[in-house]
Design a protein around this motif. Sequence first.
Motif, PDB file in Angstrom:
ATOM      1  N   ALA A   1      16.048  -2.970  26.182  1.00  0.00           N
ATOM      2  CA  ALA A   1      15.112  -2.461  25.218  1.00  0.00           C
ATOM      3  C   ALA A   1      14.798  -3.537  24.175  1.00  0.00           C
ATOM      4  O   ALA A   1      13.627  -3.531  23.637  1.00  0.00           O
ATOM      5  CB  ALA A   1      15.827  -0.998  24.873  1.00  0.00           C
ATOM      6  N   HIS A   2      16.063  -4.093  23.552  1.00  0.00           N
ATOM      7  CA  HIS A   2      15.833  -4.905  22.584  1.00  0.00           C
ATOM      8  C   HIS A   2      16.500  -6.297  22.893  1.00  0.00           C
ATOM      9  O   HIS A   2      17.891  -6.388  22.490  1.00  0.00           O
ATOM     10  CB  HIS A   2      16.500  -4.352  21.161  1.00  0.00           C
ATOM     11  CG  HIS A   2      16.127  -3.074  20.617  1.00  0.00           C
ATOM     12  ND1 HIS A   2      14.795  -2.833  19.983  1.00  0.00           N
ATOM     13  CD2 HIS A   2      16.473  -1.646  20.995  1.00  0.00           C
ATOM     14  CE1 HIS A   2      14.545  -1.508  19.764  1.00  0.00           C
ATOM     15  NE2 HIS A   2      15.486  -0.928  20.409  1.00  0.00           N
ATOM     16  N   TRP A   3      15.504  -7.104  23.039  1.00  0.00           N
ATOM     17  CA  TRP A   3      16.190  -8.379  23.749  1.00  0.00           C
ATOM     18  C   TRP A   3      16.978  -9.203  22.751  1.00  0.00           C
ATOM     19  O   TRP A   3      18.174  -9.720  23.139  1.00  0.00           O
ATOM     20  CB  TRP A   3      15.034  -9.371  24.063  1.00  0.00           C
ATOM     21  CG  TRP A   3      14.103  -8.883  25.511  1.00  0.00           C
ATOM     22  CD1 TRP A   3      14.471  -7.794  26.026  1.00  0.00           C
ATOM     23  CD2 TRP A   3      13.039  -9.570  25.888  1.00  0.00           C
ATOM     24  NE1 TRP A   3      13.565  -7.521  27.044  1.00  0.00           N
ATOM     25  CE2 TRP A   3      12.911  -8.678  26.972  1.00  0.00           C
ATOM     26  CE3 TRP A   3      12.111 -10.579  25.575  1.00  0.00           C
ATOM     27  CZ2 TRP A   3      11.679  -8.963  27.873  1.00  0.00           C
ATOM     28  CZ3 TRP A   3      10.863 -10.809  26.241  1.00  0.00           C
ATOM     29  CH2 TRP A   3      10.731  -9.947  27.553  1.00  0.00           C
ATOM     30  N   PHE A   4      16.555  -9.222  21.403  1.00  0.00           N
ATOM     31  CA  PHE A   4      17.423  -9.984  20.632  1.00  0.00           C
ATOM     32  C   PHE A   4      18.229  -8.715  19.608  1.00  0.00           C
ATOM     33  O   PHE A   4      18.840  -9.126  18.497  1.00  0.00           O
ATOM     34  CB  PHE A   4      16.606 -10.671  19.460  1.00  0.00           C
ATOM     35  CG  PHE A   4      15.969 -11.878  19.949  1.00  0.00           C
ATOM     36  CD1 PHE A   4      16.252 -12.316  21.446  1.00  0.00           C
ATOM     37  CD2 PHE A   4      15.028 -12.686  19.420  1.00  0.00           C
ATOM     38  CE1 PHE A   4      15.787 -13.345  22.126  1.00  0.00           C
ATOM     39  CE2 PHE A   4      14.591 -13.879  19.914  1.00  0.00           C
ATOM     40  CZ  PHE A   4      14.783 -14.215  21.548  1.00  0.00           C
ATOM     41  N   GLY A   5      18.379  -7.615  20.089  1.00  0.00           N
ATOM     42  CA  GLY A   5      19.072  -6.367  19.375  1.00  0.00           C
ATOM     43  C   GLY A   5      18.167  -5.891  18.304  1.00  0.00           C
ATOM     44  O   GLY A   5      16.925  -6.100  17.777  1.00  0.00           O
ATOM     45  N   THR A   6      19.045  -5.233  17.394  1.00  0.00           N
ATOM     46  CA  THR A   6      18.224  -4.572  16.033  1.00  0.00           C
ATOM     47  C   THR A   6      19.132  -4.933  14.959  1.00  0.00           C
ATOM     48  O   THR A   6      20.271  -5.239  14.829  1.00  0.00           O
ATOM     49  CB  THR A   6      17.867  -3.059  16.419  1.00  0.00           C
ATOM     50  OG1 THR A   6      19.204  -2.559  16.519  1.00  0.00           O
ATOM     51  CG2 THR A   6      17.303  -2.648  17.677  1.00  0.00           C
ATOM     52  N   ASP A   7      18.427  -4.930  13.774  1.00  0.00           N
ATOM     53  CA  ASP A   7      19.124  -5.020  12.390  1.00  0.00           C
ATOM     54  C   ASP A   7      19.659  -3.856  11.778  1.00  0.00           C
ATOM     55  O   ASP A   7      19.608  -2.770  12.582  1.00  0.00           O
ATOM     56  CB  ASP A   7      18.310  -6.063  11.509  1.00  0.00           C
ATOM     57  CG  ASP A   7      17.046  -5.146  11.231  1.00  0.00           C
ATOM     58  OD1 ASP A   7      16.906  -4.063  11.235  1.00  0.00           O
ATOM     59  OD2 ASP A   7      16.175  -6.006  10.390  1.00  0.00           O
ATOM     60  N   ALA A   8      20.007  -4.106  10.625  1.00  0.00           N
ATOM     61  CA  ALA A   8      20.845  -2.745   9.958  1.00  0.00           C
ATOM     62  C   ALA A   8      19.518  -1.701   9.725  1.00  0.00           C
ATOM     63  O   ALA A   8      20.203  -0.654   9.388  1.00  0.00           O
ATOM     64  CB  ALA A   8      21.217  -3.425   8.684  1.00  0.00           C
ATOM     65  N   ASN A   9      18.406  -2.246   9.794  1.00  0.00           N
ATOM     66  CA  ASN A   9      17.490  -0.870   9.625  1.00  0.00           C
ATOM     67  C   ASN A   9      16.727  -0.542  10.643  1.00  0.00           C
ATOM     68  O   ASN A   9      15.908   0.176  10.819  1.00  0.00           O
ATOM     69  CB  ASN A   9      16.097  -1.494   8.758  1.00  0.00           C
ATOM     70  CG  ASN A   9      16.743  -2.011   7.491  1.00  0.00           C
ATOM     71  OD1 ASN A   9      17.497  -1.157   6.773  1.00  0.00           O
ATOM     72  ND2 ASN A   9      16.035  -3.241   7.018  1.00  0.00           N
ATOM     73  N   GLY A  10      17.383  -0.859  11.967  1.00  0.00           N
ATOM     74  CA  GLY A  10      16.875  -0.674  13.300  1.00  0.00           C
ATOM     75  C   GLY A  10      15.608  -1.299  13.683  1.00  0.00           C
ATOM     76  O   GLY A  10      14.905  -0.866  14.721  1.00  0.00           O
ATOM     77  N   MET A  11      15.406  -2.440  12.959  1.00  0.00           N
ATOM     78  CA  MET A  11      14.115  -3.176  13.286  1.00  0.00           C
ATOM     79  C   MET A  11      14.296  -4.119  14.428  1.00  0.00           C
ATOM     80  O   MET A  11      15.580  -4.441  14.542  1.00  0.00           O
ATOM     81  CB  MET A  11      13.609  -3.719  12.035  1.00  0.00           C
ATOM     82  CG  MET A  11      13.304  -3.153  11.016  1.00  0.00           C
ATOM     83  SD  MET A  11      12.617  -3.971   9.419  1.00  0.00           S
ATOM     84  CE  MET A  11      12.451  -2.760   8.269  1.00  0.00           C
ATOM     85  N   ASP A  12      13.316  -4.124  15.158  1.00  0.00           N
ATOM     86  CA  ASP A  12      13.495  -5.105  16.453  1.00  0.00           C
ATOM     87  C   ASP A  12      13.741  -6.545  16.245  1.00  0.00           C
ATOM     88  O   ASP A  12      12.742  -7.092  15.717  1.00  0.00           O
ATOM     89  CB  ASP A  12      12.711  -4.843  17.509  1.00  0.00           C
ATOM     90  CG  ASP A  12      12.681  -5.668  18.739  1.00  0.00           C
ATOM     91  OD1 ASP A  12      13.683  -5.791  19.352  1.00  0.00           O
ATOM     92  OD2 ASP A  12      11.737  -6.171  19.209  1.00  0.00           O
ATOM     93  N   VAL A  13      14.694  -7.185  16.439  1.00  0.00           N
ATOM     94  CA  VAL A  13      14.846  -8.681  15.905  1.00  0.00           C
ATOM     95  C   VAL A  13      13.901  -9.372  16.860  1.00  0.00           C
ATOM     96  O   VAL A  13      13.324 -10.395  16.096  1.00  0.00           O
ATOM     97  CB  VAL A  13      16.175  -9.310  16.080  1.00  0.00           C
ATOM     98  CG1 VAL A  13      16.294 -10.537  15.820  1.00  0.00           C
ATOM     99  CG2 VAL A  13      17.379  -8.353  15.325  1.00  0.00           C
ATOM    100  N   PHE A  14      13.731  -9.369  18.194  1.00  0.00           N
ATOM    101  CA  PHE A  14      12.784 -10.134  18.890  1.00  0.00           C
ATOM    102  C   PHE A  14      11.301 -10.103  18.238  1.00  0.00           C
ATOM    103  O   PHE A  14      10.808 -11.035  17.955  1.00  0.00           O
ATOM    104  CB  PHE A  14      12.814  -9.604  20.191  1.00  0.00           C
ATOM    105  CG  PHE A  14      11.941 -10.364  21.117  1.00  0.00           C
ATOM    106  CD1 PHE A  14      11.998 -11.636  21.335  1.00  0.00           C
ATOM    107  CD2 PHE A  14      10.601  -9.740  21.765  1.00  0.00           C
ATOM    108  CE1 PHE A  14      11.060 -12.408  22.260  1.00  0.00           C
ATOM    109  CE2 PHE A  14       9.880 -10.352  22.457  1.00  0.00           C
ATOM    110  CZ  PHE A  14      10.131 -11.987  22.854  1.00  0.00           C
ATOM    111  N   SER A  15      10.916  -8.856  17.854  1.00  0.00           N
ATOM    112  CA  SER A  15       9.544  -8.965  17.212  1.00  0.00           C
ATOM    113  C   SER A  15       9.572  -9.628  15.949  1.00  0.00           C
ATOM    114  O   SER A  15       8.680 -10.163  15.549  1.00  0.00           O
ATOM    115  CB  SER A  15       9.297  -7.381  17.136  1.00  0.00           C
ATOM    116  OG  SER A  15       9.361  -6.534  18.107  1.00  0.00           O
TER     117      SER A  15
END
Lengths: 338, 294, 328
Positions: free
Chosen positions: B69-83
């Motif tokens: 779902a999140h190729w590069f994972g998500t950050d502390a805010n739950g934002m998609d790192v890939f995007s």
Amino acid sequence: MRRALPFLLRRLVLLVPLLFVVALGTFVLLRLGGQDPSAMLAGPTATADEIARLRAQYGLDRPLPVQFLIWLGRVLNGDLGHSWISNRPVLAELVDRAPASLELLVLGVLIGALVGVPVGLISALRRGRGFDHAARLISLLGFSVPTYFLGLALLLIFFYVLEWAPPGMGRLSLMLDPPPRVTGSFLLDALFAGRWETAQSAAAQLVLPVASIAILCAAPIIAQTRAIALSVLSSPPIAYAEAQGLPPRTIARIALRNAATPVVTFIGAELVGLVGSGSLIEYVFAWGGTGQFGLDAIVKGDFAVVQGYVLLLAVFSVVVFLAVDLLVLVLEPRAGRA
Amino acid sequence: MSHAATLPAPRRFVLPHRLRAWTRRSPLAAAGVLLLAAFALLAVLAPLIMPYDPVAADAAAVLQAPSQAHWFGTDANGMDVFSRVIFGTLYAFAIALPAVALAILVGVPVGLVTGYLGGWTDEVLMRFFDALRVFPSIILALAVVSAAGASVVNVVLVLGLLDAPVFARLVRSEVLALRSGSLVECAVATGNPVWRILLVHLMPNTLQGTLAQAAVRASWAVRLSTTFAFLGLGIQPPTPEWGAMIRQGAEYMVTGQWWIGVFPGIALILLSLALNMTGDGLADLLDPRRRSAG
Amino acid sequence: MSLLEVSDLHTHFVTRDRDDRIRTARALNGVGFTLQKGRILGLVGESGAGKSLTVTSILGLLHPPARVVAGRALFQGRDLLAMSASERSALRGNRIGFVVQSAKASLDPLARVGEQLVRVQRAHARRSRREAMERAEAILAAVSIPDPKRRLAAWPHEFSGGMAQRVVIALALVNEPDLLIADEPTTALDVTVQAQILDLLSAAVRGRGIGAIIVTHDLGVVAQYCDDVAVMFAGSVVEQGPVAEVFPRPMHPYTQALLAATPERLRLGAGLRLGGPPPNLYALPEGCCYRLRCDRSRDVCRSAPPLAQVGDQRAACHFAREPAEAEA
């Protein structure tokens, strides 16, 4: 030495206008934002009283050229003002931390040069072959990694993943006390004091930041040494040495000798440029040297420190360039006469 | 060599042929150009490619490791790192390109005029550039931006103006070399005004060197522009800018969430590398000595 | 046995053009000449004829993209082109002295002159530094450098162009070579100094009874200092022989044109016949290279010219035996 003295004197005379311009530039730096300089110098926590006192102290109600002269007079007396963060004299803060920065920078550049120069030379000799291409790719990579990310990446790999290196938190393990200050370098001071455990910890802390700086400066040194060596190898003296039937080792020595001056000059320039990268590396590894202190001041807006830091760096650069010139004087029979 | 150049060859055949020859001669440069094109495409098509809104916080998906779902994972805010990494390309280009354009716009004319006319303006300017060299450029840029206020416009202005001397020096040295040659002598002898000599005769000769340098300096500008945000100057964390993302990521490395900082870092290295490789290849192309079969 | 016998020497430059096609410049096309001990050979021709390339090919001093593709160069009976690089290197600077064109640019700027003279001696012979230094001083005196003892400690940049050229001649002679090769030894010098250097050079060769090649584009130099001449055009020797025979009775049209173009002849009213560019080395004309510029060119010139010989004089031309019209 007979040539060195008049040369040095001439250089020192030339330095006066340069240092004046440097001082002027540093002074102007503070005025770029168009904000009230006394408020900037005093910091956000200052009271109206303090600001008023500073304004009188620095003559900030006078015309600009007068202000510059007043400031210049204070600087020449070693008064760079006070840091509003630590409330100590700026000069003392900077000088106290200088050995830590120098230790990092000198070791890093030394290792970078010890690796970079031979690799560049071999690249030039094996031009167009595998080694050359590999060295070129590695050097390009070194050019392309942002300083701060290199530090972070090394920490991630060697501390978090492999657990080979200590954490990037200063110059000594938190369990240990710093050795008595002699040179200011924890490693040297611990060795002088015979405290092996401390020396070991200081050395371990040095590994990653020094490696970062070595990698950063090796890249341009490889590229430049290669270019210099190539141009020396295709120069008339080398062609003539071949025509004289001199053995390959003698020719290599002649080539090395002729490449020495431009390489030394370049490494000197690198050392100056690397001060900036060094401060970023200090920031990442919480090194606590002049560089980190200066960067913190820049970020937090401690303008007396910023001014003093920039001035100190300029003086450092001037000293390095002077040292390089002296070295060239030794290396080059032609130098120092023009 | 003039013989081959005057042959009327069908252009649409010659061009790919040259390109192929260039690719074989310096594969590094070709790879750089390709990579650079990919980044440019990424920047242009960012809205179409991004699977998520780069600044949409998702409290249900905080600090997730890379997954389908999140190729590069998500950050502390739950934002998609890939995007966010893809969107960051836009910031990188938006700061580096105008900065280099400004440096060229200021530096090239200064180099042309001072190199050609010489005299005391040239002398004073060169001494001034020499004086500038005693300040490490990173520190100078940081100090000036922090004094002037760390807006994007200020960053562009400072990077551009600090870099202008690089182009001025480059162009000046090329003009100096050409000035004593027959090219300028002929142009003067046939009655060309100074502006025409500068623009028509000298500038085209400095163009290729400027272009090669521009790519290398753009790489420098990309790296330095992210440094501001990494230190917390200017652009602040929720913004999908690489430096700001790496700053946030650095905090989470200790706890094992490496993906937050590593992916924007890799993107940054790749773009910087692409620009350096392109510049290196262009410089190569200019050096006729490298054109032998060996 | 001849001192040096070069035959059928071919040197090519192999490069790629902008379209990545391989291009071959045929810079030397079967150069051949002979040099006897005790004689001085002048190698003449216009720029790009391959004079310097011939000597650098023989000495094995070529760098890519240039390389020798065929030929022989027998020096005292041994083929220089067939021996290993280290064997050749042992002869260079030792048995074969080399005088470069631009002395000031070619001397090692970071070594004192004495050191450079010692270096070349000790590269080729077991000799103590002291002995080498004494020989160095003697050879500096021999090339008429004043105050040789003090000059041993001087740096190359402290010498004038003419004095630096004397140093280079000293370097070429210090190992007592059997052959001296001088590549345009006076091109970079003032006219007054040129004569001094050439006088010195020829006196040194005559005094030692060795052989020498002087590469030059100056026919006056050849007339005054050389015993033999080899005239080059487009990478071939078109005519060679003793100066005393070639200059009064040139057989090849190119030699005739070249001689007719000297200021002395022009003043005598001979018409100027030289003209046109040198042929394209990437696409040499078949047959005689000179036929595109030759006023006697016929259909037969499309085939390779035969070697005509009169006495010791030889020329590669279909019409070499015909007397030149201009002379008639």
